[in-house]
Design an enzyme around this catalytic site. Structure first.
Site, PDB file in Angstrom:
ATOM      1  N   GLU A 140       0.860  -1.192   0.000  1.00  0.00           N
ATOM      2  CA  GLU A 140       0.000   0.000   0.000  1.00  0.00           C
ATOM      3  C   GLU A 140       0.889   1.231   0.000  1.00  0.00           C
ATOM      4  OE1 GLU A 140      -2.839   0.343   3.230  1.00  0.00           O
ATOM      5  OE2 GLU A 140      -2.760   2.545   3.150  1.00  0.00           O
ATOM      6  N   GLU A 145      -3.370  11.747   2.184  1.00  0.00           N
ATOM      7  CA  GLU A 145      -4.114  11.218   3.323  1.00  0.00           C
ATOM      8  C   GLU A 145      -3.795  12.015   4.579  1.00  0.00           C
ATOM      9  OE1 GLU A 145      -4.680   6.888   5.490  1.00  0.00           O
ATOM     10  OE2 GLU A 145      -2.656   7.627   5.148  1.00  0.00           O
TER      11      GLU A 145
END
Length: 319
Positions: A140, A145
């Site tokens: 990932e 974010e």
């Protein structure tokens, strides 16, 4: 107009692959996400949030009926339901979307142009990221974010056991983001579990009402992330002839010390707006508890107040 907490607009995203095997060769654009195809190129995930967020992810038809996924002002818009005022704080949560690309990627240069990004607000957790299934065996990497009202981008990568992928780490040298934790393995000793390798980038684009441009370069040797305001985007990117070079500046985030092709593979591109989950964890929510007066994350999110001056729902009190 929706408040910026729940509005994110992606003007376009493009995937480029190297036209030739020389360092100086420009990339060739091989795939484009825009208003002719954007929502057709994603699956609308309706499973319960794997992070336990206060959210109900909607299917495509429902999202479009509710206005959570639409084309607007020449861009693709995704958002959450900000109009309903009678959600149960103990219930499943506010309606939103989680988009996962139908295409699966290995290597490339991905450039995403956002015309608007969500304003950082207590309880929110927007993200633009890539991951492979099953997680984390295929890796990932988080391009965009953060959670709550933090005004900086948190780049993070997660990988499988070092016995499989090698020692995936980041170093402060060669990148502009400030390193928080160096080891990409979630169970690495000496850092919080499931934090992965993480670095914080303070920039003018995070949470910007005018958006920004983000690039992920993914090769067998490394993954690199850049982010720019529209005014400072390199001319080769603007012209659709991207070729990473010195004019791009230092990347904000770099992973390069392990077996990249084993650690990061068969990944999907994801756009989603979550609520609470990580943002509601005790240590993450502490400052928002003081600011909002609410002990837990779902409480200020289930019933938005009306803001008479702006004639639209306000962020949770007391903003």
């Amino acid at each position: 107009m929706a408040p910026s907490l729940i509005k994110t607009v992606g003007a376009a995203a493009a995937l480029a692959t190297q036209a030739a095997a020389t360092f100086t060769s420009p990339y060739k654009i091989t795939e484009v996400y825009n208003t002719t195809n954007f929502f057709d190129k994603f699956d609308f995930i309706t499973d319960a949030d794997p992070n336990g967020g206060y959210v109900q992810y909607q299917d495509k038809a429902s999202a479009q009926t509710l206005g959570l996924a639409k084309y607007q002002d020449g861009a693709a818009y995704i958002g959450v339901d900000y109009t309903k005022t009678d959600y149960n704080a103990a219930g499943v949560g506010r309606k939103s979307v989680r988009l996962e690309s139908k295409s699966i990627y290995n290597h490339g240069l991905i450039i995403a142009d956002f015309t608007h990004l969500p304003k950082p607000t207590c309880g929110s957790w927007p993200a633009f990221w890539f991951f492979g299934k099953p997680w984390p065996t295929k890796g990932e990497i988080d391009v965009y974010e953060n959670w709550n009202d933090l005004y900086f981008n948190r780049h993070t990568a997660h990988v499988d056991n070092p016995e499989v992928v090698g020692n995936c780490t980041i170093s402060q040298s060669g990148m502009t983001a400030i390193m928080n934790s160096p080891n990409c393995y979630d169970l690495a000793k000496g850092q919080p579990q499931y934090q992965g390798c993480s670095a914080s980038q303070v920039s003018s684009t995070f949470g910007s009402s005018t958006g920004g441009v983000y690039a992920l370069q993914w090769t067998s040797d490394y993954l690199k992330i850049w982010e720019w305001s529209h005014l400072l985007t390199p001319i080769d990117v603007t012209l659709g002839q991207p070729s990473p070079n010195i004019l791009w500046g230092l990347p904000s985030f770099v992973v390069k010390t392990c077996d990249i092709d084993t650690a990061f593979r068969d990944m999907k591109m994801v756009l989603n707006i979550d609520f609470c989950a990580v943002a509601g964890q005790t240590d993450k929510w502490a400052s928002c508890k003081a600011k909002t007066g609410y002990a837990t994350c779902p409480q200020p999110l289930h019933r938005p107040r009306l803001c008479p001056r702006l004639r639209r729902p306000c962020p949770p009190r007391p903003r």
